[in-house]
Design an enzyme around this catalytic site. Structure first.
Site, mmCIF file in Angstrom:
data_model
loop_
_atom_site.group_PDB
_atom_site.id
_atom_site.type_symbol
_atom_site.label_atom_id
_atom_site.label_comp_id
_atom_site.label_asym_id
_atom_site.label_seq_id
_atom_site.Cartn_x
_atom_site.Cartn_y
_atom_site.Cartn_z
ATOM 1 N N ALA A 101 -9.385 6.105 3.784
ATOM 2 C CA ALA A 101 -9.113 7.298 4.597
ATOM 3 C C ALA A 101 -10.341 8.181 4.791
ATOM 4 C CB ALA A 101 -7.980 8.128 4.024
ATOM 5 N N GLY A 102 -10.484 8.651 6.031
ATOM 6 C CA GLY A 102 -11.519 9.627 6.365
ATOM 7 C C GLY A 102 -12.854 9.030 6.741
ATOM 8 N N LYS A 109 0.882 -1.177 0.000
ATOM 9 C CA LYS A 109 0.000 0.000 0.000
ATOM 10 C C LYS A 109 0.909 1.213 0.000
ATOM 11 C CE LYS A 109 -3.774 2.274 2.463
ATOM 12 N NZ LYS A 109 -3.182 3.427 3.178
ATOM 13 N N ASN A 152 -9.620 2.056 9.514
ATOM 14 C CA ASN A 152 -8.750 1.806 10.645
ATOM 15 C C ASN A 152 -9.227 2.587 11.868
ATOM 16 O OD1 ASN A 152 -5.110 1.774 11.165
ATOM 17 N ND2 ASN A 152 -6.764 1.270 12.529
ATOM 18 N N THR A 153 -9.048 3.905 11.846
ATOM 19 C CA THR A 153 -9.318 4.726 13.023
ATOM 20 C C THR A 153 -10.756 4.591 13.517
ATOM 21 O OG1 THR A 153 -7.678 6.324 12.240
ATOM 22 C CG2 THR A 153 -9.191 7.062 13.953
ATOM 23 N N GLY A 189 -7.872 9.804 9.199
ATOM 24 C CA GLY A 189 -8.252 9.939 10.599
ATOM 25 C C GLY A 189 -9.243 11.036 10.905
#
Length: 273
Positions: A196-197, A108, A218-219, A169
């Site tokens: 992301a986001g 990645k 993830n976050t 994040g």
């Protein structure tokens, strides 16, 4: 998941660089409260690919070995990333080290160009992607929704694109649905993974309803009050969004449209009198 739903999804596999997958949710492995909760969340989500950072392994030392052993026990595909890299040289070196440590050609690719938003440096990204593709890597580039950047990344050897929804994040979801929809329309046969986001399961479902092939989170999972429940929620949201897309969503309207026909209703005339 119900057996009938499993059959429906099983007939719609995701293929990435020749690997067939049934889950369309990818998960990061950072920021979890503990390794045990990470393992339970991955199992609850049913993901088949997890991203890992080389910085968790510390090269030839024993640092990070417990974490790596845990990932192997989960029986998932590992997608190393070049998180934190900001130059061409740093990204290439990190990718080469990751291939040795994790024994996979998958990478990645992240090359960050701006500190406040962690905006991808698409110029360096294309350069690194071309170099790594020539070296036999299977590159998953973290990019923007820019159509020109996407075209150049595909020309550099990438077979998958990972455009952001919003800054890493941030939890803001899909900042530019129009551009993401355009990206899907311009590259109908390219696997697109929203990266992301993403801050809520509804954001993941929205991305899948746009026709994206998968979502990486993830976050939003790791930092939730209950990461295991949130992981399951994301898995269900991705499945629902994909099935909604395949079912062909209705077009939005400016005016009301009754769901029950009014013609032939009994006592309709009296009701208007």
């Amino acid at each position: 998941m119900e057996a009938s739903a499993r059959r429906d999804l099983g007939a719609d596999p995701l293929r990435l660089y020749g690997v067939e997958l049934t889950s369309r949710l990818l998960a990061g492995t950072a920021q979890y409260p503990s390794p045990a909760i990470l393992a339970r969340a991955i199992e609850a989500a049913g993901v088949e690919i997890v991203t890992v950072s080389l910085r968790r392994e510390a090269g030839g030392s024993r640092a990070g070995q417990h974490f790596w052993a845990l990932i192997r026990e989960l029986g998932v595909h590992v997608l190393p990333n070049t998180a934190g890299c900001r130059t061409v040289k740093e990204a290439i070196t990190t990718a080469e080290m990751a291939r040795e440590v994790f024994d996979t050609p998958w990478i990645k690719l992240e090359v960050i160009g701006e500190e406040d938003t962690l905006h991808p440096d698409v110029f360096s990204l294309v350069e690194v992607a071309a170099t790594l593709s020539r070296e036999g890597f299977r590159v998953f580039p973290y990019t923007t929704e820019d159509l020109v950047a996407a075209e150049k990344l595909l020309g550099s050897g990438c077979e998958v694109l990972m455009p952001w929804g919003s800054p890493i994040g941030s939890g803001r979801g899909l900042n530019n649905p129009y551009a993401l929809r355009s990206l899907r329309a311009h590259f109908p046969d390219v696997p697109l993974i929203l990266d992301a986001g993403i801050g809520a399961p509804s954001h993941a479902a929205a991305a899948m309803e746009l026709g994206f092939d998968a979502v990486l989170s993830n976050t939003a999972i790791a930092k939730a009050g209950d990461p295991v429940k949130m992981a399951r929620a994301f898995a269900l949201a991705v499945e629902a969004g994909r099935l909604g897309y395949l079912a062909d969503l209705i077009e939005p309207r400016d005016m009301a449209a009754p769901s029950t026909p009014v013609a032939g209703q009994p006592f309709g005339g009296l009701a208007r009198a």
